[in-house]
Design a protein around this motif. Structure first.
Motif, PDB file in Angstrom:
ATOM      1  N   ALA A 149       0.826  -1.200   0.000  1.00 26.20           N
ATOM      2  CA  ALA A 149       0.000   0.000   0.000  1.00 26.20           C
ATOM      3  C   ALA A 149       0.862   1.252   0.000  1.00 26.20           C
ATOM      4  CB  ALA A 149      -0.914  -0.006   1.222  1.00 26.20           C
ATOM      5  N   ASN A 150       0.354   2.272  -0.651  1.00 21.97           N
ATOM      6  CA  ASN A 150       1.042   3.564  -0.701  1.00 21.97           C
ATOM      7  C   ASN A 150       0.374   4.501   0.294  1.00 21.97           C
ATOM      8  OD1 ASN A 150       2.249   5.964  -1.289  1.00 21.97           O
ATOM      9  ND2 ASN A 150       1.569   6.071  -3.413  1.00 21.97           N
ATOM     10  N   TYR A 151       0.976   4.665   1.460  1.00 23.28           N
ATOM     11  CA  TYR A 151       0.342   5.438   2.517  1.00 23.28           C
ATOM     12  C   TYR A 151       0.516   6.948   2.356  1.00 23.28           C
ATOM     13  CZ  TYR A 151      -0.584   1.007   4.687  1.00 23.28           C
ATOM     14  OH  TYR A 151      -1.057  -0.268   4.924  1.00 23.28           O
ATOM     15  N   SER A 152       1.068   7.367   1.215  1.00 20.52           N
ATOM     16  CA  SER A 152       1.088   8.796   0.904  1.00 20.52           C
ATOM     17  C   SER A 152      -0.212   9.209   0.229  1.00 20.52           C
ATOM     18  CB  SER A 152       2.273   9.126  -0.010  1.00 20.52           C
ATOM     19  OG  SER A 152       2.141   8.483  -1.269  1.00 20.52           O
ATOM     20  N   LYS A 153      -1.035   8.230  -0.150  1.00 20.15           N
ATOM     21  CA  LYS A 153      -2.329   8.532  -0.760  1.00 20.15           C
ATOM     22  C   LYS A 153      -3.317   8.984   0.316  1.00 20.15           C
ATOM     23  CE  LYS A 153      -2.991   4.481  -2.528  1.00 20.15           C
ATOM     24  NZ  LYS A 153      -3.581   3.348  -3.306  1.00 20.15           N
ATOM     25  N   ALA A 154      -4.316   9.733  -0.122  1.00 16.52           N
ATOM     26  CA  ALA A 154      -5.338  10.216   0.812  1.00 16.52           C
ATOM     27  C   ALA A 154      -6.187   9.057   1.317  1.00 16.52           C
ATOM     28  CB  ALA A 154      -6.223  11.243   0.119  1.00 16.52           C
ATOM     29  N   HIS A 155      -6.557   9.130   2.599  1.00 12.94           N
ATOM     30  CA  HIS A 155      -7.451   8.146   3.207  1.00 12.94           C
ATOM     31  C   HIS A 155      -8.197   8.853   4.336  1.00 12.94           C
ATOM     32  CE1 HIS A 155      -9.026   4.525   5.106  1.00 12.94           C
ATOM     33  NE2 HIS A 155      -8.533   3.784   4.122  1.00 12.94           N
ATOM     34  N   VAL A 156      -9.507   8.651   4.409  1.00 12.76           N
ATOM     35  CA  VAL A 156     -10.296   9.376   5.407  1.00 12.76           C
ATOM     36  C   VAL A 156      -9.906   9.007   6.830  1.00 12.76           C
ATOM     37  CG1 VAL A 156     -12.277   9.706   3.871  1.00 12.76           C
ATOM     38  CG2 VAL A 156     -12.149   7.644   5.289  1.00 12.76           C
ATOM     39  N   CYS A 157      -9.292   7.837   7.038  1.00 14.57           N
ATOM     40  CA  CYS A 157      -8.902   7.422   8.389  1.00 14.57           C
ATOM     41  C   CYS A 157      -7.598   8.056   8.860  1.00 14.57           C
ATOM     42  CB  CYS A 157      -8.795   5.893   8.460  1.00 14.57           C
ATOM     43  SG  CYS A 157     -10.399   5.063   8.415  1.00 14.57           S
ATOM     44  N   GLN A 158      -6.997   8.890   8.025  1.00  9.94           N
ATOM     45  CA  GLN A 158      -5.796   9.609   8.470  1.00  9.94           C
ATOM     46  C   GLN A 158      -6.113  10.583   9.602  1.00  9.94           C
ATOM     47  OE1 GLN A 158      -4.853  10.959   4.537  1.00  9.94           O
ATOM     48  NE2 GLN A 158      -3.285   9.392   4.199  1.00  9.94           N
ATOM     49  N   CYS A 159      -7.405  10.867   9.812  1.00 10.88           N
ATOM     50  CA  CYS A 159      -7.801  11.758  10.908  1.00 10.88           C
ATOM     51  C   CYS A 159      -7.681  11.074  12.273  1.00 10.88           C
ATOM     52  CB  CYS A 159      -9.234  12.244  10.709  1.00 10.88           C
ATOM     53  SG  CYS A 159     -10.476  10.928  10.824  1.00 10.88           S
ATOM     54  N   LEU A 160      -7.583   9.739  12.307  1.00 16.21           N
ATOM     55  CA  LEU A 160      -7.587   9.031  13.584  1.00 16.21           C
ATOM     56  C   LEU A 160      -6.354   9.326  14.421  1.00 16.21           C
ATOM     57  CD1 LEU A 160      -9.023   5.561  12.452  1.00 16.21           C
ATOM     58  CD2 LEU A 160     -10.240   7.472  13.517  1.00 16.21           C
ATOM     59  N   SER A 161      -5.210   9.505  13.766  1.00 17.95           N
ATOM     60  CA  SER A 161      -3.981   9.808  14.518  1.00 17.95           C
ATOM     61  C   SER A 161      -4.114  11.116  15.277  1.00 17.95           C
ATOM     62  CB  SER A 161      -2.785   9.882  13.562  1.00 17.95           C
ATOM     63  OG  SER A 161      -2.541   8.629  12.963  1.00 17.95           O
ATOM     64  N   ARG A 162      -4.711  12.112  14.622  1.00 19.54           N
ATOM     65  CA  ARG A 162      -4.891  13.418  15.274  1.00 19.54           C
ATOM     66  C   ARG A 162      -5.860  13.306  16.446  1.00 19.54           C
ATOM     67  NH1 ARG A 162      -4.121  18.787  14.252  1.00 19.54           N
ATOM     68  NH2 ARG A 162      -5.739  20.249  14.909  1.00 19.54           N
ATOM     69  N   VAL A 203     -11.195  13.949   1.139  1.00 17.34           N
ATOM     70  CA  VAL A 203     -10.151  14.648   1.895  1.00 17.34           C
ATOM     71  C   VAL A 203      -9.969  16.074   1.399  1.00 17.34           C
ATOM     72  CG1 VAL A 203      -7.672  14.713   2.379  1.00 17.34           C
ATOM     73  CG2 VAL A 203      -8.926  12.567   2.627  1.00 17.34           C
ATOM     74  N   VAL A 204      -9.913  16.280   0.071  1.00 19.48           N
ATOM     75  CA  VAL A 204      -9.708  17.650  -0.425  1.00 19.48           C
ATOM     76  C   VAL A 204     -10.929  18.513  -0.133  1.00 19.48           C
ATOM     77  CG1 VAL A 204      -8.045  16.998  -2.205  1.00 19.48           C
ATOM     78  CG2 VAL A 204     -10.472  17.075  -2.790  1.00 19.48           C
ATOM     79  N   GLN A 205     -12.125  17.921  -0.158  1.00 23.01           N
ATOM     80  CA  GLN A 205     -13.321  18.687   0.199  1.00 23.01           C
ATOM     81  C   GLN A 205     -13.272  19.090   1.675  1.00 23.01           C
ATOM     82  OE1 GLN A 205     -16.794  20.692   0.171  1.00 23.01           O
ATOM     83  NE2 GLN A 205     -15.953  19.760  -1.679  1.00 23.01           N
ATOM     84  N   SER A 206     -12.838  18.177   2.534  1.00 26.47           N
ATOM     85  CA  SER A 206     -12.725  18.488   3.964  1.00 26.47           C
ATOM     86  C   SER A 206     -11.703  19.587   4.209  1.00 26.47           C
ATOM     87  CB  SER A 206     -12.327  17.228   4.742  1.00 26.47           C
ATOM     88  OG  SER A 206     -13.306  16.221   4.601  1.00 26.47           O
TER      89      SER A 206
END
Length: 560
Positions: free
Chosen positions: A2-15, A196-199
């Motif tokens: 997997a390429n984790y530089s791609k957008a994913h809505v779950c990237q908000c979980l770390s924050r 992600v870009v909309q958010s």
């Protein structure tokens, strides 16, 4: 790999698990969750879905009112590479069945309010459906072989989720339904990148931040509710969830939790204003700092009332569509921090037919391209857009891998407009005849088809008329068959006992009996004496019907 530089809505979980680790981020009724508790709920549910056998690309349909569990499901399904298909809880059973046949879900999740899901008849037409999950509280389920609850799935998690998040094919994240030209549900497939870009656009333009207290007034089955919820999750703010919008509950929540931001459609805003005025409250909450309006413009009178009720709020309006992942353009209508605002752009916005320049909807978000497609003799034409915000396609009609990348294609919005010298987008009209009423799309052909099933109606034309509360009111013009009479009190015709009688109430009840969704049922009926206007080729002149009705009738806002 997997390429984790791609957008994913779950990237908000770390924050959320760090910035909001021990502070409350979710409040619904008496239930509260910290950032860490919410994240653990998402991860526990994700692990349960893996154990259940959900694979990347599988679809999970959700039919429920707003809740923190709804948000957990959205993120947990995305975490394991699934695709969520939110269903509108206001749909009729027939519309829901049609959406099931389009989405072909593996799992159906519903809450205790979804009474028609207790019937198993829908499952026969959806062979893909393997499990049914009750989202909120345990109750007796009709099928023991597919019946589960959210808590049962979470309890199945015996150890921490070790796998990182996954993507579905083509990075699809959500199938968000909108009505098609025939009124049947169409599944708009949106990618992680689009969401992600909309958010991020909403964070940048509206100004959402971790200090915000966001009131969920919009349903999470709509793209406006989904995109704003994701924006606030990424910003790290606090969420106040109402199961569904009610003006009284919204006002109480604003006061109780010192809400700083919310989104509305004109019908919601009108109800909020009416509630404050009924209670003789001249100034509402001073805690509200950001109000974003969508799904239709606000009249100058509504803007004035909003400024009085929320004196410290920055008021913005957005123009967009589901196929473009919500908002395309934003415009600030009022900002207490600035001496001037651009309310004049919306003056007389309800009189679109008489305003040659149309309605100003502001400038595009930074990641969005918009151009006008028309003939060389006019600057007015079809509004086209392209960029990472666009849908991947309609579910079941996805383009092949050999087709051009979506960012090289322009999407026709279906609207007509132009761009002024300052880069503002102006809407002149709708390319199609769809009616925007209370934040919902209504297609005249579907309503007309139902009305024509009544034995007393020979012809019908459904149009939308400007309405300060609903944006547009659904109005039906009907021609009666011989030996039928109209019996509303406003009718000048005497009632003959030998003739059949019709009224607004009779026809509205008839529409309900035919399973027409509530917001599509006409609010007003007009008996049309003459033939409806036609072109020389026999096509209906719907625009002429609308113009004649506006010339001869003054219809007041209706509450059905």
């Amino acid at each position: 790999m997997a390429n984790y530089s791609k957008a994913h809505v779950c990237q908000c979980l770390s924050r959320l698990s760090t910035v909001r680790r021990s502070s409350t981020v979710m409040i619904i009724g008496e239930r509260r969750k910290t950032g860490m508790e919410f994240v653990e709920g998402v991860l526990g549910l994700a692990h349960g879905l893996i154990q259940l056998g959900l694979n990347p690309g599988d679809v999970v349909a959700i039919s429920a009112l707003n809740s923190d569990l709804y948000l957990e499901w959205l993120l947990a399904v995305a975490y394991v590479g699934g695709i969520t298909a939110p269903f509108n809880y206001r749909w009729s059973l027939e519309e829901a069945r049609a959406a099931l046949q389009v989405a072909k879900p593996t799992i159906l999740v519903h809450d205790a309010t979804g009474n028609f899901w207790k019937s198993e008849s829908y499952a026969d037409s959806v062979p893909s459906l393997r499990w049914q999950v009750l989202m909120d509280t345990p109750c007796e389920l009709h099928s023991t072989n597919i019946g589960l609850t959210t808590e049962q799935l979470k309890r199945s998690c015996e150890r921490r989720l070790t796998a990182d998040y996954l993507w579905a094919p083509k990075e699809a994240a959500i199938i968000c339904f909108t009505s098609g030209t025939t009124g049947r549900p169409k599944g708009v497939t949106l990618s992680h990148s689009a969401l992600v870009v909309q958010s991020l656009a909403k964070i940048a333009i509206v100004g959402y931040g971790e200090d915000d207290v966001y009131l969920h007034t919009a349903p999470l089955c709509h793209i406006g509710g989904i995109s704003s919820a994701l924006a606030m999750l990424m910003a790290g703010g606090r969420h106040i969830l109402l199961p569904k919008f009610e003006a009284k509950l919204a006002v109480e929540s604003i006061d109780q939790h010192s809400v700083t931001s919310l989104i509305t459609v004109p019908a919601m805003m009108t109800d909020l204003i009416s509630f404050y005025r009924t209670k003789h409250i001249s100034v509402g909450s001073k805690s509200v700092k950001k109000v974003l309006n969508g799904a239709g413009g606000l009249s100058s009178n509504i803007i004035k009332n909003v400024i009085e009720i929320f004196p410290r709020a920055k008021l913005l309006s957005a123009y967009g569509m589901t196929e473009a992942c919500s908002s395309l353009t934003f415009m600030t209508l009022n900002d207490p921090a600035r001496e001037s605002c651009i309310q004049h752009s919306y003056a007389n916005s309800s009189n679109l037919a008489h305003k040659p320049d149309g309605i100003c909807v502001g400038k595009p978000a930074p990641h969005i391209e918009i151009r006008i497609a028309g003939d060389d003799s006019s600057c007015i034409g079809r509004i086209l857009t392209r960029g990472p915000h666009l849908m991947l396609g309609y579910w079941g009609q996805m383009p092949s891998n050999n087709s051009s990348p979506i960012d090289e294609c322009w999407l026709d919005t279906g609207d007509i407009g132009h761009i002024d010298d300052c880069g503002n987008i102006w809407l002149v009209g709708r390319l199609k005849d769809r009616i925007k009423s209370g934040g919902e799309n209504v297609y005249p052909e579907e309503v007309e088809a139902v009305l024509l099933q009544h034995p007393g109606i020979s012809a019908s034309v459904v149009i939308g008329l400007p309405d300060s509360r609903l944006t547009e009111m659904v109005v039906a013009c009907i021609r009666l068959k011989d030996n039928w009479q109209w019996t509303d009190s406003s009718s000048n015709h005497p009632v003959n006992k030998n003739e059949h009688c019709l009224s607004s109430t009779v026809l509205q009840n008839f529409c309900r009996a035919k399973d027409l969704t509530g917001f599509k049922i006409p609010k007003k009926f007009v008996v049309w004496e003459n033939q409806f206007p036609m072109t020389t080729t026999g096509k209906l002149r719907r625009d002429q019907v609308r113009a004649e009705l506006m010339s001869f009738r003054q219809l007041q806002p209706s509450r059905l």
